[in-house]
Enzyme design. Structure first.
Site, PDB file in Angstrom:
ATOM      1  N   GLY A   1      11.392  -2.901   3.671  1.00  0.00           N
ATOM      2  CA  GLY A   1      11.524  -3.010   2.157  1.00  0.00           C
ATOM      3  C   GLY A   1      12.727  -2.549   1.467  1.00  0.00           C
ATOM      4  O   GLY A   1      12.935  -2.475   0.346  1.00  0.00           O
TER       5      GLY A   1
ATOM      6  N   ILE B   1      15.862  -1.769  -2.991  1.00  0.00           N
ATOM      7  CA  ILE B   1      14.400  -1.624  -2.507  1.00  0.00           C
ATOM      8  C   ILE B   1      13.641  -2.767  -3.155  1.00  0.00           C
ATOM      9  O   ILE B   1      13.830  -3.158  -4.263  1.00  0.00           O
ATOM     10  CB  ILE B   1      14.128  -0.104  -2.808  1.00  0.00           C
ATOM     11  CG1 ILE B   1      12.638   0.251  -2.238  1.00  0.00           C
ATOM     12  CG2 ILE B   1      13.972   0.015  -4.387  1.00  0.00           C
ATOM     13  CD1 ILE B   1      12.334   1.575  -2.366  1.00  0.00           C
ATOM     14  N   CYS B   2      12.589  -3.140  -2.353  1.00  0.00           N
ATOM     15  CA  CYS B   2      11.651  -4.092  -2.923  1.00  0.00           C
ATOM     16  C   CYS B   2      10.373  -3.427  -3.359  1.00  0.00           C
ATOM     17  O   CYS B   2       9.402  -3.233  -2.440  1.00  0.00           O
ATOM     18  CB  CYS B   2      11.505  -4.983  -1.451  1.00  0.00           C
ATOM     19  SG  CYS B   2      10.281  -6.733  -2.014  1.00  0.00           S
ATOM     20  N   VAL B   3      10.390  -3.512  -4.817  1.00  0.00           N
ATOM     21  CA  VAL B   3       8.965  -2.737  -5.121  1.00  0.00           C
ATOM     22  C   VAL B   3       8.976  -3.681  -6.428  1.00  0.00           C
ATOM     23  O   VAL B   3       9.786  -3.877  -7.289  1.00  0.00           O
ATOM     24  CB  VAL B   3       9.186  -1.118  -5.467  1.00  0.00           C
ATOM     25  CG1 VAL B   3       8.829  -0.506  -4.323  1.00  0.00           C
ATOM     26  CG2 VAL B   3      10.345  -0.892  -6.210  1.00  0.00           C
TER      27      VAL B   3
ATOM     28  N   ARG C   1      10.777  -5.264 -10.369  1.00  0.00           N
ATOM     29  CA  ARG C   1      11.134  -6.505 -10.690  1.00  0.00           C
ATOM     30  C   ARG C   1      10.131  -7.409 -11.651  1.00  0.00           C
ATOM     31  O   ARG C   1      10.357  -6.781 -12.976  1.00  0.00           O
ATOM     32  CB  ARG C   1      10.857  -7.451  -9.397  1.00  0.00           C
ATOM     33  CG  ARG C   1      11.737  -6.742  -8.438  1.00  0.00           C
ATOM     34  CD  ARG C   1      11.793  -7.953  -7.091  1.00  0.00           C
ATOM     35  NE  ARG C   1      10.354  -8.167  -6.711  1.00  0.00           N
ATOM     36  CZ  ARG C   1       9.914  -8.111  -5.579  1.00  0.00           C
ATOM     37  NH1 ARG C   1      10.151  -7.311  -4.706  1.00  0.00           N
ATOM     38  NH2 ARG C   1       8.512  -8.768  -5.471  1.00  0.00           N
TER      39      ARG C   1
END
Length: 148
Positions: free
Chosen positions: A78, A85-87, A91
Site C-alpha cells: 500500500g 500511501i494508498c488510503v 483520496r
C-alpha cells in the site's frame, strides 16, 4: 485564517493524547508542514523499523486532505516507491470533519498491517497473497536495510 486555527487545535489534541509509536512535529514553524515517525508494532512485518514521513496540509484544509509521503523505503503493497500511501481517506473518502488524529491512526494501522486489497504495488500485493513467508522475509530485509 480558519485552516490555521483548525490545525493548531488538532495539533494540540495530538500532543494532549499522543499516539503510541507515532510522533509528529511541525517543520520549521510552518503549521502546514509536519514531519512524522512511526515505530512499527512488535507484531508487524516491519517490527524494529522506524519510518519517517512528511505530512503536508493544503492551504484549503480541511476541505482538501493532507498529503502523506514516506521518506523511509518500505516493502509494502500500500506504499509505492515514491512513498505515497494508498488510503481512501486521503483520496475520495476525505470529508472536512475527518480529524488529523484519525488520519494518523489510519496511516499507522496501514503501515503495521499490510493488505493486498487496493494496492499501490500490485506485485508486492500478489506476493503477499501467494507466498506470505517470502513477503515477510523481504519486508524484514528491507526494514533492516532502510528503517533501523
Amino acid at each position: 485564517m480558519a485552516a490555521t486555527r483548525r490545525i493548531q487545535k488538532e495539533l494540540a489534541d495530538i500532543k494532549k493524547k499522543p499516539i503510541d509509536g507515532l510522533k509528529v512535529e511541525v517543520e520549521d514553524d510552518n503549521l502546514f508542514k509536519w514531519k512524522g515517525t512511526i515505530k512499527a508494532a512488535a507484531d508487524s512485518p516491519y517490527k524494529g523499523g522506524s519510518f519517517q514521513f512528511d505530512f503536508d496540509l493544503p492551504e484549503n484544509f480541511p476541505f482538501k486532505p493532507p498529503t502523506v509521503t514516506f521518506k523511509t523505503k518500505i516493502y509494502h503493497p500500500g506504499i509505492d516507491e515514491e512513498g505515497h500511501i494508498c488510503v481512501p481517506v486521503l483520496r475520495d473518502q476525505w470529508k472536512p470533519a475527518v480529524t488529523l488524529y484519525s488520519v494518523l491512526l489510519i496511516i499507522q494501522e496501514k503501515l503495521n498491517n499490510p493488505s493486498p486489497d487496493d494496492p499501490f504495488e500490485p506485485d508486492i500485493a500478489a506476493l503477499l497473497k501467494s507466498d506470505k513467508s517470502k513477503f515477510l522475509a523481504t519486508a524484514k530485509e528491507w526494514t533492516k536495510r532502510h528503517a533501523t
